[in-house]
Design a protein around this motif. Structure first.
Motif, PDB file in Angstrom:
ATOM      1  N   SER A  89      35.528  47.583  45.212  1.00 25.65           N
ATOM      2  CA  SER A  89      34.450  48.326  44.565  1.00 25.65           C
ATOM      3  C   SER A  89      34.248  47.880  43.119  1.00 25.65           C
ATOM      4  CB  SER A  89      34.757  49.828  44.618  1.00 25.65           C
ATOM      5  OG  SER A  89      33.736  50.578  44.018  1.00 25.65           O
ATOM      6  N   ILE A  90      35.334  47.656  42.404  1.00 27.90           N
ATOM      7  CA  ILE A  90      35.246  47.189  41.017  1.00 27.90           C
ATOM      8  C   ILE A  90      34.504  45.867  40.949  1.00 27.90           C
ATOM      9  CG2 ILE A  90      36.622  46.238  39.110  1.00 27.90           C
ATOM     10  CD1 ILE A  90      38.759  48.364  39.818  1.00 27.90           C
ATOM     11  N   GLU A  91      34.859  44.937  41.831  1.00 26.19           N
ATOM     12  CA  GLU A  91      34.235  43.613  41.824  1.00 26.19           C
ATOM     13  C   GLU A  91      32.745  43.702  42.153  1.00 26.19           C
ATOM     14  OE1 GLU A  91      32.752  39.818  42.896  1.00 26.19           O
ATOM     15  OE2 GLU A  91      32.982  41.456  44.341  1.00 26.19           O
ATOM     16  N   SER A  92      32.403  44.607  43.068  1.00 30.02           N
ATOM     17  CA  SER A  92      30.998  44.757  43.453  1.00 30.02           C
ATOM     18  C   SER A  92      30.157  45.257  42.279  1.00 30.02           C
ATOM     19  CB  SER A  92      30.892  45.738  44.627  1.00 30.02           C
ATOM     20  OG  SER A  92      29.549  45.986  44.956  1.00 30.02           O
ATOM     21  N   ILE A  93      30.666  46.246  41.538  1.00 28.58           N
ATOM     22  CA  ILE A  93      29.931  46.770  40.379  1.00 28.58           C
ATOM     23  C   ILE A  93      29.827  45.705  39.293  1.00 28.58           C
ATOM     24  CG2 ILE A  93      29.900  48.543  38.586  1.00 28.58           C
ATOM     25  CD1 ILE A  93      29.261  49.540  41.394  1.00 28.58           C
ATOM     26  N   ALA A  94      30.883  44.928  39.101  1.00 27.71           N
ATOM     27  CA  ALA A  94      30.845  43.859  38.099  1.00 27.71           C
ATOM     28  C   ALA A  94      29.733  42.868  38.425  1.00 27.71           C
ATOM     29  CB  ALA A  94      32.195  43.145  38.047  1.00 27.71           C
ATOM     30  N   ARG A  95      29.630  42.478  39.700  1.00 31.45           N
ATOM     31  CA  ARG A  95      28.589  41.529  40.106  1.00 31.45           C
ATOM     32  C   ARG A  95      27.196  42.095  39.854  1.00 31.45           C
ATOM     33  NH1 ARG A  95      28.393  41.088  45.310  1.00 31.45           N
ATOM     34  NH2 ARG A  95      30.456  41.833  45.830  1.00 31.45           N
ATOM     35  N   GLN A  96      27.034  43.391  40.114  1.00 33.92           N
ATOM     36  CA  GLN A  96      25.735  44.017  39.896  1.00 33.92           C
ATOM     37  C   GLN A  96      25.307  43.948  38.430  1.00 33.92           C
ATOM     38  OE1 GLN A  96      25.580  48.019  41.493  1.00 33.92           O
ATOM     39  NE2 GLN A  96      26.593  47.388  43.397  1.00 33.92           N
ATOM     40  N   HIS A  97      26.275  43.881  37.531  1.00 34.87           N
ATOM     41  CA  HIS A  97      25.983  43.816  36.097  1.00 34.87           C
ATOM     42  C   HIS A  97      26.080  42.388  35.554  1.00 34.87           C
ATOM     43  CE1 HIS A  97      26.572  48.171  36.458  1.00 34.87           C
ATOM     44  NE2 HIS A  97      25.898  48.272  35.330  1.00 34.87           N
ATOM     45  N   GLY A  98      26.143  41.409  36.451  1.00 38.87           N
ATOM     46  CA  GLY A  98      26.192  40.024  36.009  1.00 38.87           C
ATOM     47  C   GLY A  98      27.488  39.647  35.332  1.00 38.87           C
ATOM     48  N   LEU A  99      28.572  40.355  35.660  1.00 35.32           N
ATOM     49  CA  LEU A  99      29.877  40.091  35.059  1.00 35.32           C
ATOM     50  C   LEU A  99      30.772  39.335  36.049  1.00 35.32           C
ATOM     51  CD1 LEU A  99      30.552  43.583  33.448  1.00 35.32           C
ATOM     52  CD2 LEU A  99      29.551  41.571  32.361  1.00 35.32           C
ATOM     53  N   PHE A 100      31.771  38.672  35.497  1.00 28.29           N
ATOM     54  CA  PHE A 100      32.737  37.938  36.299  1.00 28.29           C
ATOM     55  C   PHE A 100      34.073  38.671  36.254  1.00 28.29           C
ATOM     56  CE2 PHE A 100      29.567  34.942  34.949  1.00 28.29           C
ATOM     57  CZ  PHE A 100      29.338  34.149  36.069  1.00 28.29           C
ATOM     58  N   MET A 101      34.764  38.703  37.392  1.00 26.89           N
ATOM     59  CA  MET A 101      36.103  39.279  37.451  1.00 26.89           C
ATOM     60  C   MET A 101      37.113  38.147  37.542  1.00 26.89           C
ATOM     61  SD  MET A 101      35.701  42.547  37.304  1.00 26.89           S
ATOM     62  CE  MET A 101      37.463  42.829  37.478  1.00 26.89           C
ATOM     63  N   SER A 102      38.072  38.147  36.643  1.00 25.02           N
ATOM     64  CA  SER A 102      39.195  37.225  36.725  1.00 25.02           C
ATOM     65  C   SER A 102      40.404  38.063  37.125  1.00 25.02           C
ATOM     66  CB  SER A 102      39.421  36.539  35.375  1.00 25.02           C
ATOM     67  OG  SER A 102      40.400  35.526  35.486  1.00 25.02           O
ATOM     68  N   VAL A 103      40.975  37.772  38.287  1.00 25.27           N
ATOM     69  CA  VAL A 103      41.953  38.671  38.905  1.00 25.27           C
ATOM     70  C   VAL A 103      43.319  38.033  39.018  1.00 25.27           C
ATOM     71  CG1 VAL A 103      42.466  40.086  40.937  1.00 25.27           C
ATOM     72  CG2 VAL A 103      40.085  39.749  40.218  1.00 25.27           C
ATOM     73  N   MET A 104      44.355  38.805  38.666  1.00 27.59           N
ATOM     74  CA  MET A 104      45.736  38.405  38.934  1.00 27.59           C
ATOM     75  C   MET A 104      46.403  39.537  39.693  1.00 27.59           C
ATOM     76  SD  MET A 104      47.145  36.495  35.517  1.00 27.59           S
ATOM     77  CE  MET A 104      46.246  35.135  34.759  1.00 27.59           C
ATOM     78  N   MET A 105      46.979  39.211  40.842  1.00 29.18           N
ATOM     79  CA  MET A 105      47.659  40.202  41.673  1.00 29.18           C
ATOM     80  C   MET A 105      49.162  39.972  41.560  1.00 29.18           C
ATOM     81  SD  MET A 105      45.155  40.187  45.001  1.00 29.18           S
ATOM     82  CE  MET A 105      43.397  40.553  44.807  1.00 29.18           C
ATOM     83  N   VAL A 106      49.898  41.055  41.375  1.00 32.26           N
ATOM     84  CA  VAL A 106      51.322  40.930  41.088  1.00 32.26           C
ATOM     85  C   VAL A 106      52.138  41.799  42.034  1.00 32.26           C
ATOM     86  CG1 VAL A 106      50.849  40.459  38.664  1.00 32.26           C
ATOM     87  CG2 VAL A 106      51.305  42.798  39.377  1.00 32.26           C
ATOM     88  N   ASP A 107      53.404  41.464  42.121  1.00 34.26           N
ATOM     89  CA  ASP A 107      54.365  42.283  42.865  1.00 34.26           C
ATOM     90  C   ASP A 107      54.743  43.460  41.977  1.00 34.26           C
ATOM     91  OD1 ASP A 107      56.433  43.477  44.195  1.00 34.26           O
ATOM     92  OD2 ASP A 107      57.635  41.663  44.430  1.00 34.26           O
ATOM     93  N   GLU A 108      54.269  44.631  42.342  1.00 33.09           N
ATOM     94  CA  GLU A 108      54.492  45.817  41.500  1.00 33.09           C
ATOM     95  C   GLU A 108      55.960  46.183  41.363  1.00 33.09           C
ATOM     96  OE1 GLU A 108      54.237  46.922  45.700  1.00 33.09           O
ATOM     97  OE2 GLU A 108      52.868  45.809  44.409  1.00 33.09           O
ATOM     98  N   ALA A 109      56.793  45.725  42.305  1.00 33.14           N
ATOM     99  CA  ALA A 109      58.216  46.077  42.276  1.00 33.14           C
ATOM    100  C   ALA A 109      59.004  45.238  41.282  1.00 33.14           C
ATOM    101  CB  ALA A 109      58.820  45.939  43.667  1.00 33.14           C
ATOM    102  N   SER A 110      58.543  44.010  41.023  1.00 35.55           N
ATOM    103  CA  SER A 110      59.329  43.104  40.177  1.00 35.55           C
ATOM    104  C   SER A 110      58.646  42.758  38.861  1.00 35.55           C
ATOM    105  CB  SER A 110      59.624  41.809  40.946  1.00 35.55           C
ATOM    106  OG  SER A 110      58.420  41.146  41.288  1.00 35.55           O
TER     107      SER A 110
END
Length: 370
Positions: A89-110
């Motif tokens: 949902s966040i990425e979809s709203i960003a696109r609607q506003h002409g914004l780019f998402m730069s994403v990093m996904m991490v292991d929340e445990a470590s």
């Protein structure tokens, strides 16, 4: 049809201006959606853009506006339904506003503070305009609060954990704007307890989630408060993970233990997560206990397929998509690109999105225990 390009040269803003018969500043205003352009001129410029096949350079726009039009997102919990739904949902709203998402996904445990700072530094090199941090665990929440960034940040989290959300704000070392969003899990659990009380349930097994997860802490704290209010005697068992196989083992152990010492089972099992409910349901079925005729079952998250369990699972449906929208709108507001979101419920500094109780046939009226 776009005009044929000469060679491999990319059309420039000056070529668009020449074809439209306007200045390049006017073309820039059209590209950046400025209101200071008349409708006929805007249409003429847009026609020239289409004919040339012109595409504005994001780096050039960033230089002109002092914005990169990029949001840096660091997210934990991406193996789970809720965080993935919110990110989408966040990425979809960003696109609607002409914004780019730069994403990093991490292991929340470590994930450590050093890891978090390193990821933030990578984003700073991209000149991101703002940060969004999805922080399901206490360690990630603390790291997000302590992160040494000067850009605005939105932290997606739960209200309770090793520290309350508002206590975490005292760790923020910068005066730049900050906002926190989340799901009203406290209120949802209170609604579950109210319904159980109305259906005559006075004994319950509550299966809590892993202690380092803030969702688990919030739901457990809310359950304890609600059970006390509605006088529901509760046995709490803790699971080290959200996995169904662990809740299956815990449920088996409890049933066997109760059978050996002659004590009765509670009238309802409440789990902090639907995966746990799946494991508990399997154990109950294998011991010949019918749901809900012999014992009721309630979950949390309304993940796909639980409406097709046997019987279909009563659960809580967080509005994850709405959370993503509210989070992105807060990020836009913090970067002066819109009004802040006015959410109906705020607890401990977190603007909260509603979660809905979904009643299905796994919840019945309490069965009397002789």
């Amino acid at each position: 049809m776009p005009a044929t390009r000469r060679g491999s040269n990319r059309p420039s803003i000056f070529q668009v201006a020449h074809l439209a018969g306007v200045s390049h500043q006017t073309v820039s205003r059209v590209i950046n959606h400025s209101p200071d352009v008349s409708a006929p001129t805007r249409a003429k410029v847009q026609d020239a853009i289409n004919r040339l096949g012109y595409r504005p350079s994001n780096s050039a726009r960033a230089l002109a506006s002092a914005r990169s039009r990029t949001i840096g997102l660091i997210a934990g919990g991406v193996d789970h339904f809720g965080p993935v739904s919110s990110i989408t949902s966040i990425e979809s709203i960003a696109r609607q506003h002409g914004l780019f998402m730069s994403v990093m996904m991490v292991d929340e445990a470590s994930c450590t503070q050093a890891d978090f700072e390193s990821m933030c530094e990578s984003f700073l090199q991209q000149n991101v305009d703002a940060f969004i941090f999805l922080t399901p665990t206490d360690a990630m929440f603390e790291a997000a609060c302590k992160a040494q960034v000067s850009q605005p940040r939105v932290i997606v989290t739960s209200t309770h954990g090793a520290m309350r959300a508002d206590e975490g704000l005292s760790l923020v070392r910068d005066s730049r704007p900050i906002a926190m969003t989340g799901i009203d899990q406290w209120g949802a659990v209170q609604e579950v307890a109210r319904l159980l009380h109305a259906r005559g349930h006075r004994t319950a097994l509550y299966m809590a989630g892993p202690t380092e997860w803030r969702d688990a802490a919030t739901r457990l704290d809310s359950w304890r408060a609600a059970a006390k209010h509605y006088r529901i005697r509760t046995v709490v068992v803790r699971s080290g993970s959200w996995r169904a196989r662990e809740s299956y083992a815990l449920m088996n152990h409890l049933i066997d233990e109760r059978g050996m010492n002659g004590s009765s089972l509670p009238s309802v099992v409440v789990t902090a997560d639907d995966n746990q409910a799946v494991g508990a349901a399997r154990a109950l079925h294998e011991h010949g206990l019918r749901i809900p005729q012999d014992i009721s079952l309630v979950g949390f998250d309304d993940i796909p397929t639980v409406d097709n369990m046997y019987p279909p699972l009563t659960t809580v449906r967080p509005r994850f998509a709405d959370l993503g929208v509210a989070t992105m709108r807060q990020a836009l507001a913090l970067t002066n690109q819109g009004a802040p979101v006015e959410l109906p419920v705020t607890r401990h500094g977190v603007g909260l999105i509603q979660a809905d109780l979904v009643l299905r046939s796994s919840l019945g009226h309490a069965v009397s225990r002789l």
